[in-house]
Design an enzyme around this catalytic site. Sequence first.
Site, PDB file in Angstrom:
ATOM      1  N   GLY A 106       0.859  -1.404   0.133  1.00  0.00           N
ATOM      2  CA  GLY A 106       0.005   0.129   0.064  1.00  0.00           C
ATOM      3  C   GLY A 106       0.874   1.247  -0.137  1.00  0.00           C
ATOM      4  O   GLY A 106       2.071   1.180  -0.018  1.00  0.00           O
ATOM      5  N   ASN A 156      -2.884  -8.416  -0.250  1.00  0.00           N
ATOM      6  CA  ASN A 156      -3.903  -9.129  -1.096  1.00  0.00           C
ATOM      7  C   ASN A 156      -4.071  -8.041  -2.333  1.00  0.00           C
ATOM      8  O   ASN A 156      -5.062  -8.294  -3.393  1.00  0.00           O
ATOM      9  CB  ASN A 156      -5.225  -9.572  -0.306  1.00  0.00           C
ATOM     10  CG  ASN A 156      -6.094  -8.215  -0.071  1.00  0.00           C
ATOM     11  OD1 ASN A 156      -5.632  -7.186  -0.085  1.00  0.00           O
ATOM     12  ND2 ASN A 156      -7.215  -8.714   0.302  1.00  0.00           N
ATOM     13  N   VAL A 203      -5.007 -11.759   4.516  1.00  0.00           N
ATOM     14  CA  VAL A 203      -4.758 -11.985   5.926  1.00  0.00           C
ATOM     15  C   VAL A 203      -6.078 -12.100   6.761  1.00  0.00           C
ATOM     16  O   VAL A 203      -6.015 -12.601   7.908  1.00  0.00           O
ATOM     17  CB  VAL A 203      -4.001 -10.814   6.713  1.00  0.00           C
ATOM     18  CG1 VAL A 203      -2.559 -10.512   6.003  1.00  0.00           C
ATOM     19  CG2 VAL A 203      -4.772  -9.703   6.684  1.00  0.00           C
ATOM     20  N   ASN A 256      -5.381 -12.742  13.452  1.00  0.00           N
ATOM     21  CA  ASN A 256      -4.662 -13.724  12.785  1.00  0.00           C
ATOM     22  C   ASN A 256      -3.113 -13.273  12.667  1.00  0.00           C
ATOM     23  O   ASN A 256      -2.133 -13.968  12.892  1.00  0.00           O
ATOM     24  CB  ASN A 256      -5.016 -13.768  11.214  1.00  0.00           C
ATOM     25  CG  ASN A 256      -6.015 -14.591  10.880  1.00  0.00           C
ATOM     26  OD1 ASN A 256      -6.447 -15.521  11.719  1.00  0.00           O
ATOM     27  ND2 ASN A 256      -6.921 -14.625   9.641  1.00  0.00           N
ATOM     28  N   TYR A 267     -15.096   1.232   8.934  1.00  0.00           N
ATOM     29  CA  TYR A 267     -13.592   1.376   9.198  1.00  0.00           C
ATOM     30  C   TYR A 267     -13.419   1.751  10.755  1.00  0.00           C
ATOM     31  O   TYR A 267     -12.559   1.189  11.072  1.00  0.00           O
ATOM     32  CB  TYR A 267     -13.251   2.743   8.477  1.00  0.00           C
ATOM     33  CG  TYR A 267     -11.744   3.156   8.335  1.00  0.00           C
ATOM     34  CD1 TYR A 267     -10.707   2.157   7.819  1.00  0.00           C
ATOM     35  CD2 TYR A 267     -11.433   4.242   8.939  1.00  0.00           C
ATOM     36  CE1 TYR A 267      -9.475   2.282   7.575  1.00  0.00           C
ATOM     37  CE2 TYR A 267     -10.026   4.874   8.624  1.00  0.00           C
ATOM     38  CZ  TYR A 267      -8.877   3.669   8.351  1.00  0.00           C
ATOM     39  OH  TYR A 267      -7.597   4.186   8.296  1.00  0.00           O
ATOM     40  N   LYS A 270     -11.321  -0.461  13.384  1.00  0.00           N
ATOM     41  CA  LYS A 270     -10.184  -0.268  13.931  1.00  0.00           C
ATOM     42  C   LYS A 270     -10.147  -0.051  15.318  1.00  0.00           C
ATOM     43  O   LYS A 270      -9.221  -0.433  16.170  1.00  0.00           O
ATOM     44  CB  LYS A 270      -9.617   1.423  13.327  1.00  0.00           C
ATOM     45  CG  LYS A 270      -9.217   1.311  11.951  1.00  0.00           C
ATOM     46  CD  LYS A 270      -7.987   0.755  11.497  1.00  0.00           C
ATOM     47  CE  LYS A 270      -7.397   0.501  10.382  1.00  0.00           C
ATOM     48  NZ  LYS A 270      -5.996   0.140   9.921  1.00  0.00           N
ATOM     49  N   TYR A 302      -4.322  -8.964  23.734  1.00  0.00           N
ATOM     50  CA  TYR A 302      -3.408  -9.645  23.533  1.00  0.00           C
ATOM     51  C   TYR A 302      -2.013  -9.684  24.350  1.00  0.00           C
ATOM     52  O   TYR A 302      -1.382 -10.232  24.876  1.00  0.00           O
ATOM     53  CB  TYR A 302      -2.930 -10.006  21.914  1.00  0.00           C
ATOM     54  CG  TYR A 302      -3.474 -11.024  21.367  1.00  0.00           C
ATOM     55  CD1 TYR A 302      -5.109 -11.290  21.195  1.00  0.00           C
ATOM     56  CD2 TYR A 302      -2.870 -12.128  20.444  1.00  0.00           C
ATOM     57  CE1 TYR A 302      -5.607 -12.141  20.493  1.00  0.00           C
ATOM     58  CE2 TYR A 302      -3.482 -13.153  19.931  1.00  0.00           C
ATOM     59  CZ  TYR A 302      -4.743 -13.358  19.776  1.00  0.00           C
ATOM     60  OH  TYR A 302      -5.305 -14.137  19.226  1.00  0.00           O
TER      61      TYR A 302
HETATM   62  P1  NAD Z   1      -3.592   1.612   1.379  1.00  0.00           P
HETATM   63  O1  NAD Z   1      -4.782   1.027   0.742  1.00  0.00           O
HETATM   64  O2  NAD Z   1      -2.706   2.190   0.303  1.00  0.00           O
HETATM   65  O3  NAD Z   1      -2.803   0.450   1.862  1.00  0.00           O
HETATM   66  C1  NAD Z   1      -3.403  -0.765   2.548  1.00  0.00           C
HETATM   67  C2  NAD Z   1      -2.893  -1.937   2.062  1.00  0.00           C
HETATM   68  O4  NAD Z   1      -3.454  -3.137   2.685  1.00  0.00           O
HETATM   69  C3  NAD Z   1      -3.123  -2.129   0.649  1.00  0.00           C
HETATM   70  O5  NAD Z   1      -1.870  -2.443  -0.016  1.00  0.00           O
HETATM   71  C4  NAD Z   1      -4.221  -3.399   0.712  1.00  0.00           C
HETATM   72  O6  NAD Z   1      -4.118  -4.033  -0.693  1.00  0.00           O
HETATM   73  C5  NAD Z   1      -3.798  -4.046   1.789  1.00  0.00           C
HETATM   74  N1  NAD Z   1      -5.065  -4.880   2.187  1.00  0.00           N
HETATM   75  C6  NAD Z   1      -6.184  -4.446   2.607  1.00  0.00           C
HETATM   76  N2  NAD Z   1      -6.976  -5.689   3.099  1.00  0.00           N
HETATM   77  C7  NAD Z   1      -5.951  -6.698   2.966  1.00  0.00           C
HETATM   78  C8  NAD Z   1      -5.963  -8.216   3.476  1.00  0.00           C
HETATM   79  N3  NAD Z   1      -7.474  -8.500   3.758  1.00  0.00           N
HETATM   80  N4  NAD Z   1      -5.203  -8.909   3.370  1.00  0.00           N
HETATM   81  C9  NAD Z   1      -3.730  -8.339   2.818  1.00  0.00           C
HETATM   82  N5  NAD Z   1      -3.633  -7.015   2.624  1.00  0.00           N
HETATM   83  C10 NAD Z   1      -4.771  -6.396   2.471  1.00  0.00           C
HETATM   84  O7  NAD Z   1      -3.648   2.549   2.638  1.00  0.00           O
HETATM   85  P2  NAD Z   1      -2.543   3.321   3.518  1.00  0.00           P
HETATM   86  O8  NAD Z   1      -2.944   4.959   3.497  1.00  0.00           O
HETATM   87  O9  NAD Z   1      -1.304   2.991   2.972  1.00  0.00           O
HETATM   88  O10 NAD Z   1      -2.940   3.028   4.850  1.00  0.00           O
HETATM   89  C11 NAD Z   1      -2.122   1.977   5.684  1.00  0.00           C
HETATM   90  C12 NAD Z   1      -2.683   1.867   6.946  1.00  0.00           C
HETATM   91  O11 NAD Z   1      -2.584   2.738   7.612  1.00  0.00           O
HETATM   92  C13 NAD Z   1      -4.120   1.212   6.968  1.00  0.00           C
HETATM   93  O12 NAD Z   1      -4.212   0.199   8.014  1.00  0.00           O
HETATM   94  C14 NAD Z   1      -4.771   2.633   7.401  1.00  0.00           C
HETATM   95  O13 NAD Z   1      -6.098   2.313   8.178  1.00  0.00           O
HETATM   96  C15 NAD Z   1      -3.835   3.201   8.305  1.00  0.00           C
HETATM   97  N6  NAD Z   1      -3.979   4.781   8.130  1.00  0.00           N
HETATM   98  C16 NAD Z   1      -3.674   5.324   7.084  1.00  0.00           C
HETATM   99  C17 NAD Z   1      -3.808   6.827   7.354  1.00  0.00           C
HETATM  100  C18 NAD Z   1      -3.308   7.572   5.924  1.00  0.00           C
HETATM  101  O14 NAD Z   1      -3.882   8.922   5.898  1.00  0.00           O
HETATM  102  N7  NAD Z   1      -2.881   7.066   4.807  1.00  0.00           N
HETATM  103  C19 NAD Z   1      -4.722   7.573   8.218  1.00  0.00           C
HETATM  104  C20 NAD Z   1      -4.865   6.679   9.249  1.00  0.00           C
HETATM  105  C21 NAD Z   1      -4.723   5.071   9.154  1.00  0.00           C
END
Ligand code: NAD
Length: 310
Positions: free
Chosen positions: A11, A33, A58, A100, A146, A150, A160
Amino acid sequence: MSRILVAGGAGFVGSHLCAFLLGRGDEVVAVDNLITGRVENLEEFVDDPRFEFVKADVIEEVPVGGPFDSVLNLASPASPKDYFAEPIATLEVGSRGTKNLLDVARAQNARFLMASTSEVYGDPLVHPQTEDYRGNVNPTGVRSVYDEAKRYAEAITASYAREFGVEVRIARIFNTYGPRMRPEDGRVVSTFLTQAARGEPLTVYGDGSQTRSFCYVDDLVAGLVGLLDSDAEGPVNLGNPGEFTIAELAKIVDEMFGPVEIRHEPLPEDDPMQRKPDISRAQKLFGWVPKVELRQGLPPTYDAIRDEVL
Ligand code: NAD
Ligand code: UDP
């Protein structure tokens, strides 16, 4: 040197985090994924012998062998557009997916880092948000898939630690931007920059008086690694406290990359009116403060988006 599992490593944030960890000498296994991630995000380091990519969901299983020193859980759709499109998968990755990954951390005696979010504060009534604020979330609203996923992820992570003695860290990440955001991911920075590159009007939802605080991705990655390596117990906010209305952001994008017009569209349901992190805990516990101002972080983000869309 550590061996680190990064779930969600393909991501936006995850790929920058993998690059940073490889850069400091760690071995990294990214599991993703690709529901919202992209293999192109891994291009820079995919041939590094210390890097491995495993395509897996996952929610079903984490098909990787240890040993691992740390398990970092970034797997989840993160943009409202993405989680509105995948509501059940979002709930499941936050709940079953997190469990998991916690089981892997427990079995490997590894430290677990949960990438949580400022969305656990919902539409916050306390401003700026401190970690002890318990939030104002609509449990059945469209964003709940969402927010509540979270919140559950934080709860099971804390459980855990209590039940099994797993060492855990919880990052509450505020809006982050930078290169490798998908132009069409629907988030405000990527959307405005895509629109500016195409010479299209910037779509401001509502009157644009709602606020967000935007953190550059390099700063966030430094914060995540700082938190991982720290002794911090309990959730820690990571974000840039510089707060802007969405109308101000549109004006900045217009000045820097325009001229572009502004078009108002309806405000989505339950859109938080204000958001700004209190980062004193991160500063006190591991000396973290973001360095990149919005006007410094936007140009490299714009260049990456423009190269992709034009
Ligand atoms: P993103 O969507 O670019 O990245 C998330 C990644 O998780 C993707 O590559 C996606 O394919 C993968 N993914 C999702 N479901 C999955 C599954 N079931 N199995 C395996 N892989 C899976 O988003 P991001 O901005 O890079 O965010 C990364 C993390 O940080 C996330 O958990 C998000 O909630 C958290 N977050 C991000 C921000 C932001 O502003 N970017 C803010 C708050 C929290
Ligand atoms: N937003 C907007 N125009 C867009 C996309 C988003 O005005 O084209 C607004 C959105 O309503 C919200 C803010 O920008 O108030 C941040 O939205 P984003 O989806 O980036 O993140 P989040 O709402 O999760 O903070």
